[in-house]
Design an enzyme around this catalytic site. Structure first.
Site, mmCIF file in Angstrom:
data_model
loop_
_atom_site.group_PDB
_atom_site.id
_atom_site.type_symbol
_atom_site.label_atom_id
_atom_site.label_comp_id
_atom_site.label_asym_id
_atom_site.label_seq_id
_atom_site.Cartn_x
_atom_site.Cartn_y
_atom_site.Cartn_z
ATOM 1 N N ARG A 72 -77.418 -19.752 -80.667
ATOM 2 C CA ARG A 72 -76.107 -19.070 -80.718
ATOM 3 C C ARG A 72 -75.760 -18.486 -79.355
ATOM 4 N NH1 ARG A 72 -75.312 -13.921 -82.277
ATOM 5 N NH2 ARG A 72 -77.027 -13.900 -83.771
ATOM 6 N N ASP B 238 -53.777 -22.690 -70.824
ATOM 7 C CA ASP B 238 -54.373 -23.663 -71.735
ATOM 8 C C ASP B 238 -54.074 -25.048 -71.151
ATOM 9 O OD1 ASP B 238 -54.800 -25.525 -73.782
ATOM 10 O OD2 ASP B 238 -54.331 -24.081 -75.363
ATOM 11 N N TYR C 116 -48.990 -24.180 -78.860
ATOM 12 C CA TYR C 116 -49.481 -24.793 -80.092
ATOM 13 C C TYR C 116 -49.271 -23.756 -81.211
ATOM 14 C CZ TYR C 116 -52.912 -25.864 -83.688
ATOM 15 O OH TYR C 116 -53.512 -26.076 -84.898
ATOM 16 N N LYS D 135 -59.438 -32.618 -78.070
ATOM 17 C CA LYS D 135 -58.383 -33.558 -77.680
ATOM 18 C C LYS D 135 -58.879 -34.517 -76.591
ATOM 19 C CE LYS D 135 -55.969 -31.101 -80.578
ATOM 20 N NZ LYS D 135 -56.683 -29.865 -80.797
#
Ligand code: 4LM
Length: 387
Positions: free
Chosen positions: A55, A177, A108, A202
């Protein structure tokens, strides 16, 4: 290694010292042997380097973080289980109640929903500067400015150097972004932006088979995002997914060139079709920011094409979308396969209708993610669907 195409293959990756394996192994483990009690204590106290628990950090994920940091020209990067986990970790790691966040939309829909939703619940004032402009929205309480390097889905640009300059003058952190452009086309950190973020789901992955996100920037800004996003929220990327992104990024420069070539051909075709009113593609001279796009983007104008039908109605969008054969109707983008979607009812359905319409996202708008198929076949499919 100076060329991005070479760095995409090699950065962050070395033959495995234990076996000589050229491909970075998937370190499919949750925990790492700490050694003695005192060695473990030193690792947990930050007095020694090494892995403890996946983690916090994992070798396959670390290789991916190093590769992306190199490609973006950043000192550090931290990977997450999705682009959205990267966004929320960035907010939780760097903002506090009372801070203001200013964004230039459209973004987005999921990001805009997250900013607005989290803003309200965590006492962060979220200001939409899309219409009024950034300069007018900045105040002494502004702590963060958020933009996309190509807006989703309208494919507008922001002058990144100007965004960075204004943010810095107000003591705010600028975030870009870069999902739609990738480091192949846009270089936000070189323009003075503080943090760059990706949905790796993406173009970086590129094959539609893995979900992930990443944030890159200075070591000073990445440290709190890592601590909060991994240590407290636990949004870490799985090592098997990191492997898929490492593999995908090796061919990113080649894929982006094919996406850009196909998208330009598709945009030019759509522009000449009588059933189409407007085509949004920064590579077309008719795009209102074509000059900025030529200055700010390198090596092409991206693989996304958005268009508005002459009849601005949902039924007309359905008529066209439902007839497509090579383009699959789906959200997401950046895959080698071509995808098509209706933003108003899918990706941007989370955005309040008024904000959506103000940002120019209407019912007759279709967004294409142009894949790497032959452009002639994609144009033929659109031709038959438009009728
Ligand atoms: C879509 N987009 O548009 P994860 N940043 C940008 C995005 O486009 C997305 C994310 C972050 C789409 C998903 C359905 C510019 C997502 C969020 O989906 O959480 O990896 O990324 O179709």
């Amino acid at each position: 290694m100076t060329h991005l195409r070479t760095r995409a293959v090699h950065a962050g990756q070395h033959p495995d010292p234990a076996t000589g394996a050229i491909t970075t192994p998937i370190s499919q483990t949750t925990a790492f042997a700490l050694g003695t009690l005192e060695q473990g204590a030193a690792l947990f106290a930050g007095q020694a380097d090494g892995y403890r628990y996946s983690r916090f950090a994992n070798p396959t994920v670390a290789a991916l973080e190093a590769k992306l940091a190199d490609l973006e020209g950043a000192a550090a990067a931290v990977a997450f289980a999705s682009g959205t986990a990267a966004c929320s970790s960035l907010l939780l790691g760097l903002l506090q109640p009372g801070d203001e966040l200013v964004f230039l939309g459209p973004l987005y829909g999921g990001t805009e929903g997250l900013l607005r939703g989290m803003g309200e619940r965590w006492g962060i004032r979220v200001v939409d500067a899309t219409t009024g402009g950034l300069a007018a929205a900045l105040t002494p309480a502004t702590r963060m400015v958020w933009v996309e390097t190509l807006t989703n889905p309208t494919l507008r640009l922001h002058d990144l150097a100007e965004v960075a300059r204004l943010a810095r003058a107000h003591g705010a952190i600028s975030v870009a972004d870069n999902t739609f452009c990738t480091p192949m086309l846009a270089r936000p950190l070189e323009q003075g932006i503080d943090l760059v973020l990706h949905s790796m789901t993406k173009y970086l992955g590129g094959h539609g088979d893995a979900t992930g996100g990443i944030v890159a920037g200075s070591a000073e800004l990445i440290a709190p995002v890592r601590k909060t996003g991994l240590g407290h929220v636990g949004g870490n990327l799985a090592p098997a997914e990191a492997y898929l992104f490492l593999r995908g990024i090796k061919t990113l420069p080649l894929r982006m060139a094919a996406h850009c070539e196909g998208a330009l051909a598709v945009a030019q075709f759509l522009q000449s079709h009588p059933a189409v009113r407007t085509v949004h593609y920064p590579g077309l001279p008719s795009h209102p920011q074509h000059d900025l796009a030529r200055r700010q983007l390198q090596g092409g104008f991206g693989g996304m094409v958005t268009f508005e039908l002459a009849r601005d109605e949902r039924a007309e969008a359905a008529r066209v979308l439902d007839r497509l054969q090579l383009f699959t109707q789906a959200v997401s983008l950046g895959d080698v396969d071509s995808l098509a979607c209706h933003p108003a009812s899918t990706t941007h359905s989370f955005v309040p209708q008024q904000a959506r319409e103000a940002a120019g996202v209407g019912e007759g708008m279709i967004r294409l993610s142009v894949g790497i198929e032959h452009p002639d076949d994609l144009v033929a499919d659109l031709g038959q669907a438009l009728g």
